[in-house]
Design a protein around this motif. Structure first.
Motif, PDB file in Angstrom:
ATOM      1  N   ARG A 249       0.935  -1.157  -0.017  1.00 17.48           N
ATOM      2  CA  ARG A 249       0.046   0.020   0.115  1.00 17.48           C
ATOM      3  C   ARG A 249       1.027   1.224   0.061  1.00 17.48           C
ATOM      4  NH1 ARG A 249      -2.758   2.445   4.764  1.00 17.48           N
ATOM      5  NH2 ARG A 249      -3.994   3.941   4.280  1.00 17.48           N
ATOM      6  N   LEU A 250       0.533   2.093  -0.938  1.00 21.67           N
ATOM      7  CA  LEU A 250       1.393   3.317  -0.960  1.00 21.67           C
ATOM      8  C   LEU A 250       1.089   4.439  -0.118  1.00 21.67           C
ATOM      9  CD1 LEU A 250       1.758   3.794  -4.909  1.00 21.67           C
ATOM     10  CD2 LEU A 250       3.351   2.672  -3.370  1.00 21.67           C
ATOM     11  N   ARG A 251       1.750   5.026   0.821  1.00 27.41           N
ATOM     12  CA  ARG A 251       1.484   6.040   1.792  1.00 27.41           C
ATOM     13  C   ARG A 251       2.191   7.203   1.257  1.00 27.41           C
ATOM     14  NH1 ARG A 251      -0.445   4.336   6.779  1.00 27.41           N
ATOM     15  NH2 ARG A 251       0.649   6.256   7.691  1.00 27.41           N
ATOM     16  N   ILE A 252       1.524   8.252   0.948  1.00 25.16           N
ATOM     17  CA  ILE A 252       1.935   9.371   0.174  1.00 25.16           C
ATOM     18  C   ILE A 252       2.282  10.537   1.106  1.00 25.16           C
ATOM     19  CG2 ILE A 252       1.636  11.363  -1.285  1.00 25.16           C
ATOM     20  CD1 ILE A 252      -0.102   9.390  -3.082  1.00 25.16           C
ATOM     21  N   MET A 253       3.498  10.993   1.333  1.00 26.93           N
ATOM     22  CA  MET A 253       3.983  11.815   2.339  1.00 26.93           C
ATOM     23  C   MET A 253       4.430  13.303   1.368  1.00 26.93           C
ATOM     24  SD  MET A 253       6.507   9.954   4.836  1.00 26.93           S
ATOM     25  CE  MET A 253       6.756  11.273   5.780  1.00 26.93           C
ATOM     26  N   ALA A 254       4.130  14.299   2.091  1.00 25.92           N
ATOM     27  CA  ALA A 254       4.665  15.532   1.554  1.00 25.92           C
ATOM     28  C   ALA A 254       5.256  16.578   2.327  1.00 25.92           C
ATOM     29  CB  ALA A 254       3.269  16.207   1.039  1.00 25.92           C
ATOM     30  N   GLU A 255       6.224  17.326   1.747  1.00 27.24           N
ATOM     31  CA  GLU A 255       7.163  18.145   2.416  1.00 27.24           C
ATOM     32  C   GLU A 255       6.644  19.544   1.854  1.00 27.24           C
ATOM     33  OE1 GLU A 255      11.070  17.017   2.325  1.00 27.24           O
ATOM     34  OE2 GLU A 255      11.035  15.406   3.694  1.00 27.24           O
ATOM     35  N   VAL A 256       6.790  20.367   2.685  1.00 29.91           N
ATOM     36  CA  VAL A 256       6.279  21.911   1.967  1.00 29.91           C
ATOM     37  C   VAL A 256       7.399  22.559   1.419  1.00 29.91           C
ATOM     38  CG1 VAL A 256       5.369  24.146   2.751  1.00 29.91           C
ATOM     39  CG2 VAL A 256       4.463  22.217   3.694  1.00 29.91           C
ATOM     40  N   HIS A 257       7.399  23.278   0.283  1.00 29.58           N
ATOM     41  CA  HIS A 257       8.360  23.838  -0.556  1.00 29.58           C
ATOM     42  C   HIS A 257       8.356  25.250   0.225  1.00 29.58           C
ATOM     43  CE1 HIS A 257      10.047  26.229  -3.617  1.00 29.58           C
ATOM     44  NE2 HIS A 257      10.494  25.117  -4.194  1.00 29.58           N
ATOM     45  N   SER A 258       9.676  26.066   0.453  1.00 33.17           N
ATOM     46  CA  SER A 258      10.004  26.936   0.977  1.00 33.17           C
ATOM     47  C   SER A 258       8.785  28.190   0.781  1.00 33.17           C
ATOM     48  CB  SER A 258      11.315  27.751   0.702  1.00 33.17           C
ATOM     49  OG  SER A 258      11.564  27.697  -0.456  1.00 33.17           O
ATOM     50  N   GLU A 259       8.481  28.364  -0.542  1.00 36.69           N
ATOM     51  CA  GLU A 259       7.311  29.024  -0.879  1.00 36.69           C
ATOM     52  C   GLU A 259       6.011  28.985  -0.412  1.00 36.69           C
ATOM     53  OE1 GLU A 259       7.973  29.747  -4.978  1.00 36.69           O
ATOM     54  OE2 GLU A 259       9.721  30.794  -5.033  1.00 36.69           O
ATOM     55  N   GLY A 260       5.709  27.744  -0.008  1.00 34.11           N
ATOM     56  CA  GLY A 260       4.608  27.268   0.499  1.00 34.11           C
ATOM     57  C   GLY A 260       4.289  27.249   1.980  1.00 34.11           C
ATOM     58  N   ASN A 261       5.420  27.876   2.793  1.00 40.12           N
ATOM     59  CA  ASN A 261       5.505  27.983   4.105  1.00 40.12           C
ATOM     60  C   ASN A 261       5.245  29.164   4.551  1.00 40.12           C
ATOM     61  OD1 ASN A 261       6.062  28.046   6.751  1.00 40.12           O
ATOM     62  ND2 ASN A 261       8.287  27.331   6.637  1.00 40.12           N
ATOM     63  N   PRO A 262       3.987  29.649   4.951  1.00 38.92           N
ATOM     64  CA  PRO A 262       3.695  31.107   5.548  1.00 38.92           C
ATOM     65  C   PRO A 262       4.550  31.569   6.266  1.00 38.92           C
ATOM     66  CG  PRO A 262       2.144  29.429   6.048  1.00 38.92           C
ATOM     67  CD  PRO A 262       2.901  28.550   5.310  1.00 38.92           C
ATOM     68  N   HIS A 263       5.151  30.791   7.149  1.00 35.57           N
ATOM     69  CA  HIS A 263       6.162  31.339   8.422  1.00 35.57           C
ATOM     70  C   HIS A 263       7.565  31.489   7.970  1.00 35.57           C
ATOM     71  CE1 HIS A 263       3.255  29.585  11.672  1.00 35.57           C
ATOM     72  NE2 HIS A 263       2.799  30.314  10.873  1.00 35.57           N
ATOM     73  N   GLY A 264       7.878  31.343   6.400  1.00 36.94           N
ATOM     74  CA  GLY A 264       8.996  31.258   5.880  1.00 36.94           C
ATOM     75  C   GLY A 264       9.514  32.721   5.429  1.00 36.94           C
ATOM     76  N   LYS A 265      10.876  32.655   5.076  1.00 41.24           N
ATOM     77  CA  LYS A 265      11.243  33.884   4.557  1.00 41.24           C
ATOM     78  C   LYS A 265      10.767  34.861   3.643  1.00 41.24           C
ATOM     79  CE  LYS A 265      14.585  31.876   1.242  1.00 41.24           C
ATOM     80  NZ  LYS A 265      15.896  31.608   0.910  1.00 41.24           N
ATOM     81  N   PHE A 266       9.621  34.199   2.653  1.00 42.52           N
ATOM     82  CA  PHE A 266       9.306  34.633   1.507  1.00 42.52           C
ATOM     83  C   PHE A 266       8.017  35.546   1.852  1.00 42.52           C
ATOM     84  CE2 PHE A 266      11.449  31.238  -0.834  1.00 42.52           C
ATOM     85  CZ  PHE A 266      11.633  31.799  -2.010  1.00 42.52           C
ATOM     86  N   TYR A 267       7.581  35.553   3.220  1.00 43.49           N
ATOM     87  CA  TYR A 267       6.488  36.261   3.754  1.00 43.49           C
ATOM     88  C   TYR A 267       6.702  36.917   5.306  1.00 43.49           C
ATOM     89  CZ  TYR A 267       4.645  32.927   0.430  1.00 43.49           C
ATOM     90  OH  TYR A 267       4.334  32.300  -0.826  1.00 43.49           O
ATOM     91  N   PRO A 268       7.647  37.693   5.196  1.00 39.78           N
ATOM     92  CA  PRO A 268       8.157  38.548   6.156  1.00 39.78           C
ATOM     93  C   PRO A 268       7.114  39.277   7.101  1.00 39.78           C
ATOM     94  CG  PRO A 268       8.842  39.706   4.628  1.00 39.78           C
ATOM     95  CD  PRO A 268       8.245  38.360   4.052  1.00 39.78           C
ATOM     96  N   GLU A 269       5.743  39.605   6.346  1.00 37.52           N
ATOM     97  CA  GLU A 269       4.673  40.139   7.143  1.00 37.52           C
ATOM     98  C   GLU A 269       4.170  39.125   8.216  1.00 37.52           C
ATOM     99  OE1 GLU A 269       4.325  40.621   2.475  1.00 37.52           O
ATOM    100  OE2 GLU A 269       4.914  39.263   3.841  1.00 37.52           O
ATOM    101  N   ILE A 270       4.306  38.065   8.394  1.00 39.11           N
ATOM    102  CA  ILE A 270       3.899  36.951   9.261  1.00 39.11           C
ATOM    103  C   ILE A 270       5.031  37.115  10.287  1.00 39.11           C
ATOM    104  CG2 ILE A 270       3.347  34.725  10.065  1.00 39.11           C
ATOM    105  CD1 ILE A 270       1.656  35.828   7.703  1.00 39.11           C
ATOM    106  N   THR A 271       4.870  37.862  11.154  1.00 37.29           N
ATOM    107  CA  THR A 271       5.898  38.412  12.013  1.00 37.29           C
ATOM    108  C   THR A 271       6.173  37.415  13.323  1.00 37.29           C
ATOM    109  OG1 THR A 271       4.364  39.615  13.496  1.00 37.29           O
ATOM    110  CG2 THR A 271       5.876  40.811  11.689  1.00 37.29           C
TER     111      THR A 271
END
Length: 317
Positions: A249-271
């Protein structure tokens, strides 16, 4: 417009953060259970809900009632380790289902969002899809009991529920950020397209490793064939293989791309040290904005722009 589950959760948490009854370092489970427990149709960790937070998920139902509806005693106060962590009760607006959103918790000591195990984050999921992801119908059985008569409609299991993710990064530090994130922030292309592209990438990697060259015409035919692999409910099912004594059985996992992380460097407005509700921009969210500002005048409202999925409105405390 009716206030959606995620906005209702945001209002209650923001109110209690201001009062100091919870803080940004409190357990994420506590955020949901203490403030929205009576609104939930499913809690995955029912054991801790009762023992740690004093919330009895089954308080309005007897053991005999539950047994008659297929809920065994052994699962009443256990941690099922199923997806999702929480499911809100559905309501009806006329003949249309509303609410019933799912909440999945993502807690991390670093700046990255914790991996998504066994599922792809999306904007919508039905109970039917959730059952296939889990490989059993425990979540839908419990939700059906808690939703009562509203679950008798044949559309109940196919109803597309909003997905929200309660995300915390930098847990335990001064850099902490907590957000209720719309699943749209992560689903930038249809999951159906994502699945077949994943299998295509696996094929390309094997061809490269084995130094096998195939013509562009053959590759296009393969791509066309793989493009039919789109249904996660089929992908996630246990497979019967001739001669095999196991059912893979396939169990699909996912990791978030940096641009998909609202807490990351691409979104400095999220303080840092902020609590946020992040929703994809729409006319409905614009109406919701007025209601939230009336209820919580202290919040700041602004837009962030996702490179792959456009404008999202942020309500920040």
């Amino acid at each position: 417009m009716p206030i959606i589950d995620a906005a209702r959760l945001f209002i209650r948490l923001a109110t209690n953060l201001k009062k100091g009854t919870i803080n940004l370092h409190s357990p994420l489970e506590e955020f949901v259970i203490r403030k929205c427990g009576d609104d939930l149709a499913y809690i995955d960790n029912r054991k801790d809900a009762k023992q740690i937070y004093g919330f009895d998920f089954w308080s309005n139902l007897s053991v005999d009632q539950l047994k008659n509806q297929g809920i065994e005693k052994r699962i009443l106060y256990s941690e099922s380790q199923q997806f999702p962590d929480f499911l809100f009760k559905v309501k009806k607006h006329g003949e249309r289902y509303i609410d019933g959103s799912l909440i999945e918790l993502k807690d991390s000591k670093g700046g990255n969002i914790a991996s998504f195990n066994s599922t792809i984050p999306t904007k919508y999921k039905s109970l039917e899809e959730i059952d296939v992801i889990n490989g059993n119908n425990l979540v839908s059985r419990i939700a059906k009991v808690m939703d009562g008569e509203l679950a008798l409609d044949e559309r109940y299991f196919k109803f597309e529920r909003r997905c929200f993710y309660l995300v915390r990064t930098h847990k335990g530090s001064k850099k902490v950020k907590v957000s209720i994130v719309d699943g749209s922030f992560f689903e930038t292309i249809p999951k159906e397209h994502l699945f077949y592209q994943m299998f295509l990438n696996v094929l390309r990697a094997h061809l490269k490793k084995e130094k096998i060259e195939i013509s562009q015409d053959t590759l296009e035919k393969v791509k066309k064939t793989l493009s039919h692999i789109t249904d996660q409910t089929i992908i996630a099912k246990s497979q019967i293989i001739e001669g095999a004594s196991v059912r893979p059985r396939l169990r699909i996992m996912a990791e978030v791309h940096s641009e998909g992380n609202p807490h990351g460097k691409f979104y400095p407005e999220i303080t840092e040290s902020s609590f946020n509700l992040i929703l994809q921009a729409s006319p409905q969210v614009k109406k919701l904005e007025k209601e939230l500002l009336t209820l919580i005048p202290e919040i700041e409202v602004f837009s962030i722009f996702h490179k792959r999925n456009g404008e999202h409105r942020v309500f920040q405390l």
